[in-house]
Scaffold this motif. Structure first.
Motif, PDB file in Angstrom:
ATOM      1  N   ASP A  68       0.849  -1.185   0.000  1.00 41.12           N
ATOM      2  CA  ASP A  68       0.000   0.000   0.000  1.00 41.12           C
ATOM      3  C   ASP A  68       0.886   1.236   0.000  1.00 41.12           C
ATOM      4  O   ASP A  68       1.574   1.505   0.982  1.00 41.12           O
ATOM      5  CB  ASP A  68      -0.905  -0.004   1.245  1.00 41.12           C
ATOM      6  N   GLY A  69       0.903   1.974  -1.097  1.00 41.44           N
ATOM      7  CA  GLY A  69       1.775   3.138  -1.226  1.00 41.44           C
ATOM      8  C   GLY A  69       1.230   4.350  -0.499  1.00 41.44           C
ATOM      9  O   GLY A  69       0.690   5.275  -1.109  1.00 41.44           O
ATOM     10  N   VAL A  70       1.375   4.351   0.821  1.00 41.55           N
ATOM     11  CA  VAL A  70       0.791   5.416   1.640  1.00 41.55           C
ATOM     12  C   VAL A  70       1.755   6.588   1.771  1.00 41.55           C
ATOM     13  O   VAL A  70       2.939   6.493   1.457  1.00 41.55           O
ATOM     14  CB  VAL A  70       0.410   4.883   3.034  1.00 41.55           C
ATOM     15  N   GLU A  71       1.232   7.686   2.286  1.00 42.14           N
ATOM     16  CA  GLU A  71       2.030   8.896   2.461  1.00 42.14           C
ATOM     17  C   GLU A  71       2.986   8.751   3.643  1.00 42.14           C
ATOM     18  O   GLU A  71       2.720   8.028   4.600  1.00 42.14           O
ATOM     19  CB  GLU A  71       1.128  10.107   2.680  1.00 42.14           C
ATOM     20  N   ALA A  72       4.093   9.478   3.581  1.00 40.85           N
ATOM     21  CA  ALA A  72       5.051   9.561   4.678  1.00 40.85           C
ATOM     22  C   ALA A  72       5.751  10.908   4.580  1.00 40.85           C
ATOM     23  O   ALA A  72       6.359  11.221   3.551  1.00 40.85           O
ATOM     24  CB  ALA A  72       6.056   8.419   4.619  1.00 40.85           C
ATOM     25  N   ASN A  73       5.665  11.696   5.643  1.00 36.03           N
ATOM     26  CA  ASN A  73       6.261  13.037   5.629  1.00 36.03           C
ATOM     27  C   ASN A  73       7.743  13.019   5.954  1.00 36.03           C
ATOM     28  O   ASN A  73       8.460  13.967   5.635  1.00 36.03           O
ATOM     29  CB  ASN A  73       5.530  13.943   6.627  1.00 36.03           C
ATOM     30  N   SER A  74       8.204  11.975   6.613  1.00 33.57           N
ATOM     31  CA  SER A  74       9.622  11.850   6.942  1.00 33.57           C
ATOM     32  C   SER A  74      10.163  10.579   6.293  1.00 33.57           C
ATOM     33  O   SER A  74       9.403   9.709   5.859  1.00 33.57           O
ATOM     34  CB  SER A  74       9.820  11.795   8.460  1.00 33.57           C
ATOM     35  N   TRP A  75      11.478  10.476   6.240  1.00 34.90           N
ATOM     36  CA  TRP A  75      12.089   9.311   5.586  1.00 34.90           C
ATOM     37  C   TRP A  75      11.683   8.030   6.306  1.00 34.90           C
ATOM     38  O   TRP A  75      11.844   7.900   7.520  1.00 34.90           O
ATOM     39  CB  TRP A  75      13.612   9.448   5.559  1.00 34.90           C
ATOM     40  N   THR A  76      11.135   7.104   5.528  1.00 35.93           N
ATOM     41  CA  THR A  76      10.574   5.862   6.069  1.00 35.93           C
ATOM     42  C   THR A  76      11.183   4.672   5.337  1.00 35.93           C
ATOM     43  O   THR A  76      11.322   4.688   4.112  1.00 35.93           O
ATOM     44  CB  THR A  76       9.043   5.843   5.908  1.00 35.93           C
ATOM     45  N   GLU A  77      11.536   3.643   6.092  1.00 35.36           N
ATOM     46  CA  GLU A  77      12.149   2.454   5.495  1.00 35.36           C
ATOM     47  C   GLU A  77      11.090   1.506   4.942  1.00 35.36           C
ATOM     48  O   GLU A  77      10.049   1.289   5.559  1.00 35.36           O
ATOM     49  CB  GLU A  77      12.980   1.716   6.542  1.00 35.36           C
ATOM     50  N   ILE A  78      11.354   0.951   3.766  1.00 38.09           N
ATOM     51  CA  ILE A  78      10.608  -0.204   3.273  1.00 38.09           C
ATOM     52  C   ILE A  78      11.598  -1.360   3.189  1.00 38.09           C
ATOM     53  O   ILE A  78      12.740  -1.184   2.773  1.00 38.09           O
ATOM     54  CB  ILE A  78       9.936   0.041   1.907  1.00 38.09           C
ATOM     55  N   ASN A  79      11.167  -2.544   3.602  1.00 39.92           N
ATOM     56  CA  ASN A  79      12.045  -3.705   3.692  1.00 39.92           C
ATOM     57  C   ASN A  79      11.224  -4.913   3.252  1.00 39.92           C
ATOM     58  O   ASN A  79      10.384  -5.409   3.992  1.00 39.92           O
ATOM     59  CB  ASN A  79      12.532  -3.856   5.134  1.00 39.92           C
ATOM     60  N   LEU A  80      11.437  -5.364   2.020  1.00 36.60           N
ATOM     61  CA  LEU A  80      10.527  -6.318   1.398  1.00 36.60           C
ATOM     62  C   LEU A  80      11.225  -7.627   1.049  1.00 36.60           C
ATOM     63  O   LEU A  80      12.300  -7.624   0.439  1.00 36.60           O
ATOM     64  CB  LEU A  80       9.952  -5.718   0.098  1.00 36.60           C
ATOM     65  N   PRO A  81      10.618  -8.759   1.404  1.00 38.95           N
ATOM     66  CA  PRO A  81      11.170 -10.045   0.971  1.00 38.95           C
ATOM     67  C   PRO A  81      10.725 -10.371  -0.447  1.00 38.95           C
ATOM     68  O   PRO A  81       9.652  -9.949  -0.893  1.00 38.95           O
ATOM     69  CB  PRO A  81      10.550 -11.026   1.966  1.00 38.95           C
ATOM     70  N   PHE A  82      11.532 -11.125  -1.172  1.00 38.00           N
ATOM     71  CA  PHE A  82      11.127 -11.637  -2.481  1.00 38.00           C
ATOM     72  C   PHE A  82      10.324 -12.913  -2.278  1.00 38.00           C
ATOM     73  O   PHE A  82      10.704 -13.786  -1.501  1.00 38.00           O
ATOM     74  CB  PHE A  82      12.343 -11.910  -3.363  1.00 38.00           C
ATOM     75  N   LYS A  83       9.209 -13.017  -2.986  1.00 42.52           N
ATOM     76  CA  LYS A  83       8.332 -14.172  -2.880  1.00 42.52           C
ATOM     77  C   LYS A  83       8.261 -14.885  -4.231  1.00 42.52           C
ATOM     78  O   LYS A  83       8.275 -14.249  -5.280  1.00 42.52           O
ATOM     79  CB  LYS A  83       6.932 -13.744  -2.444  1.00 42.52           C
ATOM     80  N   ASN A  84       8.185 -16.199  -4.172  1.00 43.46           N
ATOM     81  CA  ASN A  84       8.079 -16.981  -5.407  1.00 43.46           C
ATOM     82  C   ASN A  84       6.743 -16.740  -6.088  1.00 43.46           C
ATOM     83  O   ASN A  84       5.707 -16.603  -5.435  1.00 43.46           O
ATOM     84  CB  ASN A  84       8.241 -18.465  -5.103  1.00 43.46           C
ATOM     85  N   MET A  85       6.772 -16.689  -7.415  1.00 44.22           N
ATOM     86  CA  MET A  85       5.582 -16.440  -8.223  1.00 44.22           C
ATOM     87  C   MET A  85       5.413 -17.556  -9.249  1.00 44.22           C
ATOM     88  O   MET A  85       6.382 -18.204  -9.664  1.00 44.22           O
ATOM     89  CB  MET A  85       5.696 -15.089  -8.941  1.00 44.22           C
ATOM     90  N   ASN A  86       4.185 -17.754  -9.672  1.00 47.83           N
ATOM     91  CA  ASN A  86       3.859 -18.677 -10.768  1.00 47.83           C
ATOM     92  C   ASN A  86       4.335 -20.111 -10.519  1.00 47.83           C
ATOM     93  O   ASN A  86       4.539 -20.879 -11.470  1.00 47.83           O
ATOM     94  CB  ASN A  86       4.454 -18.164 -12.090  1.00 47.83           C
ATOM     95  N   GLY A  87       4.534 -20.465  -9.251  1.00 49.98           N
ATOM     96  CA  GLY A  87       5.000 -21.813  -8.942  1.00 49.98           C
ATOM     97  C   GLY A  87       6.426 -22.084  -9.402  1.00 49.98           C
ATOM     98  O   GLY A  87       6.847 -23.239  -9.474  1.00 49.98           O
ATOM     99  N   LEU A  88       7.187 -21.015  -9.688  1.00 47.38           N
ATOM    100  CA  LEU A  88       8.547 -21.173 -10.212  1.00 47.38           C
ATOM    101  C   LEU A  88       9.582 -21.010  -9.104  1.00 47.38           C
ATOM    102  O   LEU A  88       9.351 -20.292  -8.126  1.00 47.38           O
ATOM    103  CB  LEU A  88       8.815 -20.146 -11.312  1.00 47.38           C
ATOM    104  N   LYS A  89      10.722 -21.649  -9.266  1.00 50.37           N
ATOM    105  CA  LYS A  89      11.850 -21.494  -8.367  1.00 50.37           C
ATOM    106  C   LYS A  89      13.097 -21.168  -9.187  1.00 50.37           C
ATOM    107  O   LYS A  89      13.180 -21.490 -10.372  1.00 50.37           O
ATOM    108  CB  LYS A  89      12.070 -22.769  -7.547  1.00 50.37           C
ATOM    109  N   VAL A  90      14.058 -20.529  -8.533  1.00 53.57           N
ATOM    110  CA  VAL A  90      15.293 -20.162  -9.222  1.00 53.57           C
ATOM    111  C   VAL A  90      16.115 -21.420  -9.496  1.00 53.57           C
ATOM    112  O   VAL A  90      16.393 -22.206  -8.586  1.00 53.57           O
ATOM    113  CB  VAL A  90      16.105 -19.163  -8.386  1.00 53.57           C
ATOM    114  N   ASP A  91      16.482 -21.599 -10.755  1.00 50.38           N
ATOM    115  CA  ASP A  91      17.299 -22.735 -11.181  1.00 50.38           C
ATOM    116  C   ASP A  91      18.767 -22.295 -11.181  1.00 50.38           C
ATOM    117  O   ASP A  91      19.149 -21.404 -11.951  1.00 50.38           O
ATOM    118  CB  ASP A  91      16.877 -23.167 -12.588  1.00 50.38           C
TER     119      ASP A  91
END
Length: 647
Positions: free
Chosen positions: A582-605
């Motif tokens: 959710d791209g919400v507002e932030a008046n001061s510097w705010t950290e985003i810290n996101l994990p990568f999630k598998n998509m389409n039933g695929l895995k890294v080969d």
């Protein structure tokens, strides 16, 4: 390419300007009708290098060209013969087909047919070493038998470190190594070795010409042991029904009880608290004669790890000597996962993390020498972005020891900041991701919009007020046309196909650059303020604008060489994705810290990863639905210090 882009403006005018055809020609004049005058275009249209294995087509920008290739050895770059396709009548210096050393970027100058117009290109080869090269002599992975491995094996260009529990027998260890294709190792795989001291191993490449020496060691690590089933410790001890003169002293090999002189020690019942699942022999609570020390054996939950403790009872009315030991024995942080076991040395402790964790407010707990105390106290909140000094005071109140406690990041990190910028024709800014890579932005598309614009009116700018230094500033801008009323500020890793942009702007975006490592997390810092009035096309609606930020790893054998504005979120070739919810507002510097999630039933080969079959992109926008011309003019996103963490 300057002149090419201007010719596309001609096509743009032909398709979208609502003038009679004759009036259109008179308005555009000769810019849309080629005369027989000498060509003024000085562009490189394509580049080929015979014998070089390309991972994807070359990226041709306005002034830079990046060639992505896989080589067996960097020496292959010292004598390459690139050939170029140029705009009609143009020439190039150095000449096409001339041998060049591409271990560093090479500058070429293209001169148009008119002999006056020229353009300078910096051409570089982004080379990846072939993991299956006959020249390679690397240890890729390693494991060992004969010890319990308590953490991931650490491999550098010259060392291999196995980690095991304190007190483990390291004299009969059998290491096994996975090597570069066809390479061999001396001593051989699986030979039992005594790792009381480090041992040197030599890896020889398949062709027999390259040798690399690795120093291989086994280290016992303090702290949290990831394999609790191998723990065989006495954690606490007491004597049933006996008044103690002081707390028992428990070390790794002995337990000492202190009682009064009149205490009968021939039939005492010691009670022990053990590691989870462990057992002790003789059993806890069984009466024992402690006229002389008694040997106890603790067996871990795994039934194979054992530890012997000598338990004694000291009966005396003399004052008990207080311990002068002031050691930190272990460290833990509730709810925090170490990437490998902390390393405890005589005056320093190194804790290991993956790099994306917030280290500003942690509460470590230390196990100390019996009777010792620590300052700052156990459980005190500390900021570990810098080392923290702790002082341990022994039970005697006199002996002290100082420890410097710090974190070390084990993950590979790629950082993107926004400190550098260059100009396109003095019209708009191009933000630079690194020495060989520009951020692509919506500035190029905005350049097509009618009317003269100042640099500061473009959707993407460099801003001086970053989280650290300078940052990117993305702003949703108005366009005075019914069909396209606004343009979102956007940045992405990739390129734009300007030849199709006018007719298919979303399809013309080409998201993706080659990636050879598996991303696991992405972090950045942002500020965001939504514009006042939200519009869907030209219709004003009651809605709050939101920003967007996502990163994807995709399989080029499924998705194709690039993603675009139509499929960057839904392609069936996307393997991993990290996106803000959710791209919400932030008046001061705010950290985003996101994990990568598998998509389409695929895995890294791993094999595809080595072969360059994956690409990666980061995409961000000041208005999430700007591609549909939905957003609020004035919505402003500031973003800085993007970090991608890799496995």
């Amino acid at each position: 390419m300057l002149m090419m882009r201007e010719s596309y403006v001609c096509m743009f005018a032909k398709r979208f300007c609502y003038f009679p055809f004759v009036l259109l020609l008179s308005f555009l004049g000769t810019s849309c009708i080629r005369k027989e005058a000498p060509n003024m275009e000085a562009d490189i249209l394509s580049v080929k290098i015979e014998g070089l294995k390309l991972l994807r087509e070359a990226e041709i920008g306005n002034y830079e060209i990046t060639i992505y290739a896989m080589v067996d050895n960097k020496d292959e770059l010292t004598a390459l013969k690139p050939t170029f396709t140029l705009t009609p009548g143009a020439t190039i210096t150095p000449a096409s087909g001339e041998v060049q050393n591409f271990t560093e970027p090479v500058t070429y100058v293209v001169t148009a047919e008119d002999g006056k117009t020229s353009k300078e290109y910096k051409i570089s080869v982004n080379a990846t070493i072939n993991p299956d090269s006959e020249f390679e002599a690397n240890i890729i992975r390693a494991t060992a038998e004969g010890i319990v491995l308590t953490s991931e094996t650490e491999i550098t260009d010259s060392t291999v470190k196995f980690f095991t529990t304190e007190g483990s027998d390291v004299t009969k260890v059998r290491p096994f190594f996975i090597l570069s294709e066809g390479a061999t190792i001396t001593p051989e795989n699986g030979i039992e070795q005594d790792f009381s001291a480090p041992i040197e191993y030599t890896v020889t490449s398949k062709d027999g010409k390259t040798n690399r020496t690795y120093t291989v060691s086994v280290e016992a690590m303090g702290g949290n042991v990831p394999n609790p089933e191998a723990e065989a410790n006495i954690l606490s001890a007491s004597l049933e029904g006996v008044t103690m003169q002081r707390e028992p002293i428990i070390t790794q090999t002995e337990v000492k009880f202190y009682v009064k002189a009149e205490q009968n020690i021939t039939s005492l019942k010691p009670i022990f608290t053990l590691s989870e699942g462990a057992s002790i022999n003789p059993k806890s609570g069984m009466p024992q004669d402690f006229s002389s020390p008694v040997k106890y054996t603790v067996t871990a939950k795994n039934s194979s790890t054992t530890k012997v403790y000598i338990v004694s009872v000291i009966a005396s009315d003399n004052p008990v000597a207080l311990s002068d030991k002031a050691d930190i024995l272990s460290v833990s942080i509730n709810g925090f996962t170490f990437s490998k076991n902390p390393k405890i040395q005589s005056n320093a402790i190194t804790m290991y993390c993956f790099g994306w964790e917030n280290l500003t407010a942690l509460k470590p707990t230390f196990t100390l020498s019996p009777g010792a105390t620590i300052t700052p106290a156990n459980g005190t909140v500390q900021n570990f972005t810098q080392p923290v000094t702790y002082t341990v005071t022994a039970e005697d109140g006199k002996t002290t020891k100082t420890y410097k406690v710090a974190f070390n990041t084990t993950a590979t990190v790629k950082r993107y900041s926004f400190e550098k910028v260059r100009m396109y024709k003095n019209d708009y800014q191009i933000l630079i991701a690194n020495d060989n890579l520009d951020w692509e932005s919506s500035n190029g598309g905005f350049w097509y919009a009618p009317g003269k614009k100042r640099v500061e009116e473009y959707p993407v700018l460099q801003d001086n007020n970053g989280y650290k230094g300078k940052c990117a500033k993305l702003i949703t801008r108005p366009i005075n046309r019914n069909a396209t009323p606004l343009a979102g500020g956007s940045l992405y890793l990739g390129r734009t196909n300007w030849s199709s942009f006018v007719f298919d702007p979303l399809g013309a975006t080409q998201f993706g650059i080659p990636e050879f490592k598996k991303p696991v997390r992405i972090r950045a810092y942002y500020k965001y303020k939504a514009g006042e009035k939200f519009q869907e096309g030209t219709t004003m609606v009651t809605r709050k604008d939101k920003w967007d930020f996502y990163a994807v790893l995709f399989d080029t054998t499924i998705a194709g060489s690039y993603l675009n504005g139509k499929n960057s979120l839904n392609s069936n070739g996307i393997v991993l994705m990290a996106r803000i919810e959710d791209g919400v507002e932030a008046n001061s510097w705010t950290e985003i810290n996101l994990p990568f999630k598998n998509m389409n039933g695929l895995k890294v080969d791993p094999q595809k990863l080595k072969a360059g079959k994956y690409s990666f992109t980061i995409v961000m926008s000041s208005s999430r639905d700007a591609a549909l011309f939905h957003g609020a003019v004035g919505s402003t996103l500031q973003i800085d210090e993007i970090e991608v963490f890799y496995e």
